[in-house]
Design a protein around this motif. Structure first.
Motif, PDB file in Angstrom:
ATOM      1  N   ALA A 145       1.010  -0.957  -0.549  1.00 50.92           N
ATOM      2  CA  ALA A 145       0.238  -0.021   0.066  1.00 50.92           C
ATOM      3  C   ALA A 145       1.048   1.300   0.553  1.00 50.92           C
ATOM      4  O   ALA A 145       1.167   2.539  -0.396  1.00 50.92           O
ATOM      5  CB  ALA A 145      -0.911   0.347   1.744  1.00 50.92           C
ATOM      6  N   TYR A 146       1.959   1.139   0.646  1.00 44.31           N
ATOM      7  CA  TYR A 146       2.292   2.514   1.143  1.00 44.31           C
ATOM      8  C   TYR A 146       3.614   2.773  -0.076  1.00 44.31           C
ATOM      9  O   TYR A 146       3.976   3.638  -0.654  1.00 44.31           O
ATOM     10  CB  TYR A 146       3.386   2.445   2.781  1.00 44.31           C
ATOM     11  N   ASN A 147       3.764   2.196  -0.793  1.00 43.95           N
ATOM     12  CA  ASN A 147       4.392   1.645  -2.164  1.00 43.95           C
ATOM     13  C   ASN A 147       3.991   2.081  -3.346  1.00 43.95           C
ATOM     14  O   ASN A 147       4.801   3.284  -3.853  1.00 43.95           O
ATOM     15  CB  ASN A 147       5.231   0.494  -2.736  1.00 43.95           C
ATOM     16  N   MET A 148       2.733   2.496  -3.233  1.00 41.12           N
ATOM     17  CA  MET A 148       1.882   3.482  -4.851  1.00 41.12           C
ATOM     18  C   MET A 148       1.660   3.950  -3.400  1.00 41.12           C
ATOM     19  O   MET A 148       1.651   5.239  -4.590  1.00 41.12           O
ATOM     20  CB  MET A 148       1.060   2.007  -4.345  1.00 41.12           C
ATOM     21  N   ALA A 149       1.258   4.275  -2.689  1.00 41.46           N
ATOM     22  CA  ALA A 149      -0.333   5.279  -2.004  1.00 41.46           C
ATOM     23  C   ALA A 149       1.111   6.886  -1.940  1.00 41.46           C
ATOM     24  O   ALA A 149       0.320   7.736  -1.670  1.00 41.46           O
ATOM     25  CB  ALA A 149      -0.508   5.020  -0.724  1.00 41.46           C
ATOM     26  N   ARG A 150       2.613   6.813  -1.858  1.00 41.22           N
ATOM     27  CA  ARG A 150       3.630   7.645  -0.840  1.00 41.22           C
ATOM     28  C   ARG A 150       3.396   8.635  -2.577  1.00 41.22           C
ATOM     29  O   ARG A 150       3.428   9.847  -2.740  1.00 41.22           O
ATOM     30  CB  ARG A 150       4.855   7.287  -0.910  1.00 41.22           C
ATOM     31  N   PRO A 151       3.775   7.411  -4.012  1.00 40.15           N
ATOM     32  CA  PRO A 151       4.101   8.927  -4.796  1.00 40.15           C
ATOM     33  C   PRO A 151       2.821   9.378  -5.683  1.00 40.15           C
ATOM     34  O   PRO A 151       3.071  10.193  -6.210  1.00 40.15           O
ATOM     35  CB  PRO A 151       5.159   7.674  -5.895  1.00 40.15           C
ATOM     36  N   VAL A 152       1.486   8.476  -5.558  1.00 34.09           N
ATOM     37  CA  VAL A 152       0.463   8.948  -6.094  1.00 34.09           C
ATOM     38  C   VAL A 152      -0.077   9.343  -5.326  1.00 34.09           C
ATOM     39  O   VAL A 152      -0.595  11.064  -5.678  1.00 34.09           O
ATOM     40  CB  VAL A 152      -0.700   7.295  -5.740  1.00 34.09           C
ATOM     41  N   PHE A 153       0.396   9.761  -3.802  1.00 30.12           N
ATOM     42  CA  PHE A 153      -0.333  11.105  -3.017  1.00 30.12           C
ATOM     43  C   PHE A 153       0.608  11.573  -3.393  1.00 30.12           C
ATOM     44  O   PHE A 153      -0.244  13.357  -3.339  1.00 30.12           O
ATOM     45  CB  PHE A 153      -0.238  11.108  -1.222  1.00 30.12           C
ATOM     46  N   LEU A 154       1.829  12.326  -4.247  1.00 31.87           N
ATOM     47  CA  LEU A 154       2.802  13.225  -3.836  1.00 31.87           C
ATOM     48  C   LEU A 154       2.351  14.307  -5.321  1.00 31.87           C
ATOM     49  O   LEU A 154       1.767  15.272  -5.345  1.00 31.87           O
ATOM     50  CB  LEU A 154       4.448  12.737  -3.918  1.00 31.87           C
ATOM     51  N   GLN A 155       1.861  13.313  -6.552  1.00 27.40           N
ATOM     52  CA  GLN A 155       1.608  13.944  -7.193  1.00 27.40           C
ATOM     53  C   GLN A 155      -0.138  14.155  -7.055  1.00 27.40           C
ATOM     54  O   GLN A 155      -0.108  15.034  -8.082  1.00 27.40           O
ATOM     55  CB  GLN A 155       1.295  12.728  -8.299  1.00 27.40           C
ATOM     56  N   MET A 156      -0.769  13.864  -6.451  1.00 23.20           N
ATOM     57  CA  MET A 156      -1.769  14.440  -6.540  1.00 23.20           C
ATOM     58  C   MET A 156      -2.136  15.706  -5.382  1.00 23.20           C
ATOM     59  O   MET A 156      -2.474  16.722  -5.844  1.00 23.20           O
ATOM     60  CB  MET A 156      -2.857  13.749  -4.782  1.00 23.20           C
ATOM     61  N   VAL A 157      -1.080  15.958  -4.680  1.00 19.65           N
ATOM     62  CA  VAL A 157      -0.755  16.888  -3.826  1.00 19.65           C
ATOM     63  C   VAL A 157       0.191  17.854  -5.202  1.00 19.65           C
ATOM     64  O   VAL A 157      -0.741  19.229  -5.059  1.00 19.65           O
ATOM     65  CB  VAL A 157       0.448  16.558  -3.131  1.00 19.65           C
TER      66      VAL A 157
END
Length: 230
Positions: free
Chosen positions: A109-121
């Protein structure tokens, strides 16, 4: 332009239901599967793209997000369903068993959530959905599921931290907490259970889609309990 929705674990029962729901709503859907996974193919459906990626590999997960953003310019929704389950009381649970559940349920979850979150922000918009569990939500529900409960408990803390970091930005991370999911595998393992009280993958998909829609735009609740009658 169609919304871009990423679904990890597209080989699973929940993942497939979510892919179908967002495709039917006109989204461009990217579904990830693990190397070697057999999966119902959506390849012939317009608006679907399949990615094979090992989500325990941080670099591979990052590259997959980079590729999606490079191709489509954004990710509007990410539904991260990859995980695993194991029984075991404290007497039966080694640190190796805990680490395995950590890898399956948190690291993926974290490996995908982190880059997704950063581009969403960076874009100022987006919805992320993680999958928690009742044993992860409350220790009293995790008796006999030590490693699984500990690993899933981190999912809730991650959502809280991400929402703190995204305060003032239209980026929300929520945790879907289902009760027993009505799947062929669960029916086979619990033949005498009341299947009608279980929540169907399609019902979970409906809930996720609602929270991803403009109807839920003002909601920032990090925990979404989908228990039905269980």
């Amino acid at each position: 332009m169609a919304e871009i929705t990423l679904v990890t674990g597209a080989a699973g029962n929940m993942g497939q239901a979510i892919v179908k729901k967002f495709l039917s709503a006109g989204n461009q859907v990217i579904g990830t599967i693990a190397p070697g996974d057999a999966v119902q193919s959506f390849d012939d459906q317009q608006g679907y793209e399949k990615l094979t990626v090992d989500l325990t590999n941080e670099q591979a997960a990052q590259q997959s997000v980079d590729d999606i953003v490079s191709k489509y310019g954004k990710i509007d929704n990410a539904v991260l369903t990859v995980g695993g389950f194991a029984m075991g009381k404290i007497a039966d649970t080694s640190t190796a068993a805990i680490f395995k559940q950590y890898q399956l349920n948190f690291e993926t979850a974290y490996n995908m959530a982190r880059p997704v979150f950063l581009q969403m922000v960076l874009k100022g918009n987006g919805r992320i959905f993680l999958v928690g569990s009742r044993p992860g939500l409350a220790a009293s529900m995790g008796n006999g599921m030590v490693a699984y409960g500990l690993a899933k408990s981190l999912i809730f803390r991650l959502a809280e931290i991400m929402n703190e970091e995204a305060k003032g930005i239209n980026v929300v991370t929520s945790v879907i907490v289902p009760s027993t999911i009505d799947t062929p595998q669960n029916r086979q393992s619990m033949l005498k259970a009341d299947f009608e009280s279980w929540v169907k993958p399609e019902e979970i998909a409906d809930v996720v889609y609602f929270y991803a829609s403009q109807h839920a735009a003002t909601i920032r609740d990090p925990v979404i309990k989908v228990y039905k009658n269980a």
